[in-house]
Structures are given as structure tokens and as C-alpha cells.
Enzyme design. Structure first.
Site, mmCIF file in Angstrom:
data_model
loop_
_atom_site.group_PDB
_atom_site.id
_atom_site.type_symbol
_atom_site.label_atom_id
_atom_site.label_comp_id
_atom_site.label_asym_id
_atom_site.label_seq_id
_atom_site.Cartn_x
_atom_site.Cartn_y
_atom_site.Cartn_z
ATOM 1 N N ASN A 3 0.844 -1.211 0.000
ATOM 2 C CA ASN A 3 0.000 0.000 0.000
ATOM 3 C C ASN A 3 0.863 1.239 0.000
ATOM 4 O O ASN A 3 1.962 1.250 0.533
ATOM 5 C CB ASN A 3 -0.990 -0.031 1.186
ATOM 6 C CG ASN A 3 -0.456 0.692 2.411
ATOM 7 O OD1 ASN A 3 -0.527 1.919 2.497
ATOM 8 N ND2 ASN A 3 0.093 -0.071 3.354
ATOM 9 N N PHE A 7 -1.066 9.343 4.614
ATOM 10 C CA PHE A 7 -2.091 9.637 5.625
ATOM 11 C C PHE A 7 -3.240 10.371 4.952
ATOM 12 O O PHE A 7 -3.294 11.593 4.948
ATOM 13 C CB PHE A 7 -1.510 10.465 6.770
ATOM 14 C CG PHE A 7 -0.441 9.730 7.539
ATOM 15 C CD1 PHE A 7 -0.477 8.348 7.672
ATOM 16 C CD2 PHE A 7 0.596 10.421 8.144
ATOM 17 C CE1 PHE A 7 0.491 7.664 8.383
ATOM 18 C CE2 PHE A 7 1.573 9.748 8.863
ATOM 19 C CZ PHE A 7 1.524 8.374 8.976
ATOM 20 N N SER A 65 5.648 4.649 9.098
ATOM 21 C CA SER A 65 5.024 4.490 7.781
ATOM 22 C C SER A 65 6.035 4.875 6.708
ATOM 23 O O SER A 65 6.661 5.935 6.790
ATOM 24 C CB SER A 65 3.796 5.399 7.660
ATOM 25 O OG SER A 65 3.389 5.416 6.299
ATOM 26 N N ASN A 67 5.281 5.686 3.762
ATOM 27 C CA ASN A 67 4.591 6.459 2.726
ATOM 28 C C ASN A 67 4.536 7.963 2.987
ATOM 29 O O ASN A 67 3.923 8.697 2.226
ATOM 30 C CB ASN A 67 3.173 5.904 2.523
ATOM 31 C CG ASN A 67 3.214 4.468 2.014
ATOM 32 O OD1 ASN A 67 4.012 4.140 1.141
ATOM 33 N ND2 ASN A 67 2.377 3.605 2.578
ATOM 34 N N THR A 68 5.145 8.413 4.069
ATOM 35 C CA THR A 68 5.245 9.856 4.332
ATOM 36 C C THR A 68 6.728 10.194 4.425
ATOM 37 O O THR A 68 7.402 9.762 5.374
ATOM 38 C CB THR A 68 4.511 10.229 5.650
ATOM 39 O OG1 THR A 68 3.128 9.929 5.491
ATOM 40 C CG2 THR A 68 4.672 11.703 5.986
ATOM 41 N N LYS A 107 5.274 2.807 17.367
ATOM 42 C CA LYS A 107 5.279 1.767 16.322
ATOM 43 C C LYS A 107 6.517 1.893 15.448
ATOM 44 O O LYS A 107 6.775 2.939 14.862
ATOM 45 C CB LYS A 107 4.008 1.905 15.486
ATOM 46 C CG LYS A 107 3.839 0.785 14.472
ATOM 47 C CD LYS A 107 2.423 0.759 13.969
ATOM 48 C CE LYS A 107 2.237 -0.231 12.850
ATOM 49 N NZ LYS A 107 0.861 -0.207 12.339
ATOM 50 N N ASN A 136 5.536 -2.001 11.451
ATOM 51 C CA ASN A 136 4.829 -1.446 10.294
ATOM 52 C C ASN A 136 5.231 -2.239 9.036
ATOM 53 O O ASN A 136 5.880 -3.280 9.135
ATOM 54 C CB ASN A 136 5.195 0.040 10.162
ATOM 55 C CG ASN A 136 4.014 0.864 9.674
ATOM 56 O OD1 ASN A 136 3.378 0.488 8.687
ATOM 57 N ND2 ASN A 136 3.724 1.961 10.347
HETATM 58 C C1 LIG Z 1 -3.971 -0.471 3.585
HETATM 59 C C2 LIG Z 1 -3.077 -0.322 4.782
HETATM 60 C C3 LIG Z 1 -3.060 0.895 5.485
HETATM 61 C C4 LIG Z 1 -2.235 1.046 6.608
HETATM 62 N N1 LIG Z 1 -2.235 2.242 7.286
HETATM 63 C C5 LIG Z 1 -1.467 2.373 8.419
HETATM 64 C C6 LIG Z 1 -1.485 3.584 9.176
HETATM 65 O O1 LIG Z 1 -2.177 4.556 8.868
HETATM 66 N N2 LIG Z 1 -0.708 3.638 10.293
HETATM 67 C C7 LIG Z 1 0.073 2.594 10.705
HETATM 68 O O2 LIG Z 1 0.751 2.683 11.734
HETATM 69 N N3 LIG Z 1 0.106 1.440 9.991
HETATM 70 C C8 LIG Z 1 -0.647 1.313 8.879
HETATM 71 N N4 LIG Z 1 -0.615 0.129 8.172
HETATM 72 C C9 LIG Z 1 0.278 -0.960 8.636
HETATM 73 C C10 LIG Z 1 -0.494 -2.009 9.445
HETATM 74 O O3 LIG Z 1 -1.081 -1.416 10.581
HETATM 75 C C11 LIG Z 1 0.440 -3.142 9.890
HETATM 76 O O4 LIG Z 1 1.453 -2.634 10.742
HETATM 77 C C12 LIG Z 1 1.103 -3.831 8.696
HETATM 78 O O5 LIG Z 1 0.188 -3.948 7.617
HETATM 79 C C13 LIG Z 1 1.633 -5.222 9.061
HETATM 80 O O6 LIG Z 1 0.593 -6.048 9.544
HETATM 81 P P1 LIG Z 1 -0.221 -7.097 8.599
HETATM 82 O O7 LIG Z 1 0.798 -7.923 7.875
HETATM 83 O O8 LIG Z 1 -1.072 -7.869 9.554
HETATM 84 O O9 LIG Z 1 -1.035 -6.265 7.664
HETATM 85 C C14 LIG Z 1 -1.428 -0.041 7.031
HETATM 86 C C15 LIG Z 1 -1.464 -1.256 6.326
HETATM 87 C C16 LIG Z 1 -2.268 -1.413 5.215
HETATM 88 C C17 LIG Z 1 -2.261 -2.734 4.479
#
Ligand SMILES: Cc1cc2nc3c(=O)[nH]c(=O)nc-3n(C[C@H](O)[C@H](O)[C@H](O)COP(=O)(O)O)c2cc1C
Length: 260
Positions: A3, A7, A65, A67-68, A107, A136
Site C-alpha cells: 500500500n 495519511f 510508515s 509512505n510519508t 510503532k 509497520n
Molecule cells: C492499507 C493499509 C493501510 C495502513 N495504514 C497504516 C497507518 O495509517 N498507520 C500505521 O501505523 N500502519 C498502517 N498500516 C500498517 C499495518 O497497521 C500493519 O502494521 C502492517 O500492515 C503489518 O501487519 P499485517 O501484515 O497484519 O497487515 C497499514 C497497512 C495497510 C495494508
């Protein structure tokens, strides 16, 4: 899953309004970050803490993250120190003004350099954070190198993230001597994957991508596996399993960049 959302929320005021209006009352964790064009990123986190203290049961300080641009630089020990000092001072002020004391969890990114782990953990403990969430998404594409979409821009989550995030979890567990509750996240897609996070050092787990592929039935499977593991080990609760295989995870995920 990859992804690159950034934000993309509508901002503090709109989110606060929605949280206040909500009918279902569950545990609310508010994930705070910074705007990509911010001149003072820590100030954005402090504003988030202040705005949401009335409604958040806990906060996640998202400095991981991918992405920022610039956000992950806040994990550098010196910057982390400055950020946490400002956040904790704000929380103290809010508590003095009558607000409940909201737990603050930080995190981390699975891409932090192995050499930085000790200094980061030192800062997290010095400021008394209430929890650390690991991890993350990753920029590393080794696990999906052969995939046709493997090179897409963004953060990779799900199964290919599992080993990397669990390896960091185990390292932070050992480094913090089990003194801070750790929340394991990254690639949990089964009961045994959830158990692996606990054994690596997690007291709690979170999952996102696994729910996309398996749906909510995954939660029941995880609970069943964890209960069976507790019974097999003859312990009272999941706490009896936390960190029991941290050293195995460290050995299993040792690479040139994370030797500690
Ligand atoms: C679509 C998407 C949006 C996410 N947005 C955030 C976010 O805004 N803040 C954050 O700390 N992590 C964000 N994450 C990361 C997840 O919270 C998580 O840390 C990461 O996906 C690993 O866990 P998973 O393998 O169970 O998805 C996002 C993940 C995905 C897939």
C-alpha cells in the site's frame, strides 16, 4: 499486500467528530502521525495527542510508515528522544489538567538498522513508553522479488513480512528485557503465526492483511491455537509463553544488517 496510501484521512477535526458520534463502544486506538509538508513534525504528533486525548483509549505514535517522506527519520535515536520528550510533557500537562492518562505505544519499522536497535530501545525505556508495536510495513522486497508486482512502490505487509517483523520483535524483547509490553504485528495469517509472535516476545497481537485474505474467522482460529498452546505448556495465560522462543527467532533471522 503493498500500500502507498500515505495519511489520507480527513484530518483531526473530522475524525474527532466521527469518533464522538460513534454508537459502538470498543477500545479505540488512535494512530497519530505528521503531515508530509510539516515544518515541525513533532508538533503534529503533540497536536494529535491533545486533540484525541478525550476519546482515545491508547495512542500509537506512528514513526514507521514508509509512505510519508521524512517520517521514519524520527526513529533516529536523537530525533526519537526529542519527539518523546515533547509527547510525554504534553501528556503530563493533559493529566494535570484532568484528562485520563492515555497509554502511548510507539510503532517501529521492520527496516531499522540492527545497529540502531539498542539505542532506540534505550530511548523508549528512558521515556517510559507504555508499549512498542512491531512492526509497520517494509520497503524490503526480497521476499517478493519473483512476483510480477513485487517492485510496486509502497509498504509491503502480510505473509512476506512475517519473518522480518518477528525477528525485530524478538530483538526488541531481548533488548528491553521484557520490561515493556510489545504488540506483535506483521504477517499474522494463522493461529501458529500468532503463536510465533507471542513466543518471539509479544504480549498482544494485531493483524490487518491476514483479515483481507482469510476474513474474521481467522480470529477464532487464532484464539483456539493460543488456548491449546497455553494448555500444552501448562501455563496460566499467554504471558507464560511470551518471549519463550526469542533467542530462536534472533538466530533464525540473523542477517548481515541486523547482527546484534
Ligand atoms: C492499507 C493499509 C493501510 C495502513 N495504514 C497504516 C497507518 O495509517 N498507520 C500505521 O501505523 N500502519 C498502517 N498500516 C500498517 C499495518 O497497521 C500493519 O502494521 C502492517 O500492515 C503489518 O501487519 P499485517 O501484515 O497484519 O497487515 C497499514 C497497512 C495497510 C495494508
Amino acid at each position: 499486500m503493498i500500500n502507498r496510501l500515505g495519511f489520507n484521512s480527513e484530518g483531526h477535526a473530522r475524525v474527532l467528530e466521527r469518533l464522538k458520534r460513534r454508537k459502538r463502544k470498543g477500545v479505540i486506538g488512535v494512530n497519530i502521525g505528521a503531515n508530509k509538508n510539516s515544518a515541525d513534525m513533532p508538533a503534529d504528533y503533540v497536536a494529535g495527542l491533545e486533540v484525541f486525548s478525550a476519546v482515545a483509549d491508547y495512542f500509537t505514535v506512528n514513526i514507521s510508515s514508509p509512505n510519508t517522506p521524512g517520517l521514519r527519520d524520527l526513529q533516529a535515536p536523537k530525533q526519537l528522544d526529542a519527539l518523546l520528550a515533547r509527547l510525554m510533557a504534553k501528556r503530563d500537562a493533559l493529566v494535570r489538567a484532568g484528562s485520563p492518562e492515555r497509554p502511548i505505544a510507539v510503532k517501529l519499522s521492520p527496516d531499522i538498522a540492527g545497529d540502531d536497535i539498542a539505542a532506540i530501545c534505550d530511548r523508549l525505556m528512558a521515556h517510559g513508553v507504555d508499549g512498542v508495536i512491531i512492526s509497520n510495513t517494509t520497503l524490503d522486497r526480497t521476499a517478493v522479488a519473483a512476483h510480477e508486482h513485487g517492485r510496486q512502490t509502497g509498504g509491503l505487509s502480510g505473509a512476506p513480512l512475517y519473518e522480518r517483523s518477528t525477528g525485530l520483535l524478538a530483538r526488541v524483547y531481548v533488548q528491553t528485557k521484557g520490561q515493556i509490553p510489545l504488540i506483535g504485528v506483521g504477517g499474522i495469517d494463522s493461529g501458529s503465526a500468532a503463536l510465533g509472535k507471542i513466543e518471539a516476545g509479544a504480549s498482544l497481537i494485531q493483524l490487518y492483511t491476514g483479515l483481507v485474505y482469510s476474513g474474521p474467522g481467522l480470529i477464532a482460529e487464532i484464539k483456539k491455537t493460543l488456548i491449546e498452546a497455553i494448555e500444552r505448556a501448562g501455563v496460566d495465560s499467554i504471558a507464560g509463553l511470551t518471549g519463550t522462543r526469542a533467542q530462536n527467532w534472533i538466530a533464525k533471522t540473523r542477517t548481515e544488517s541486523n547482527v546484534t
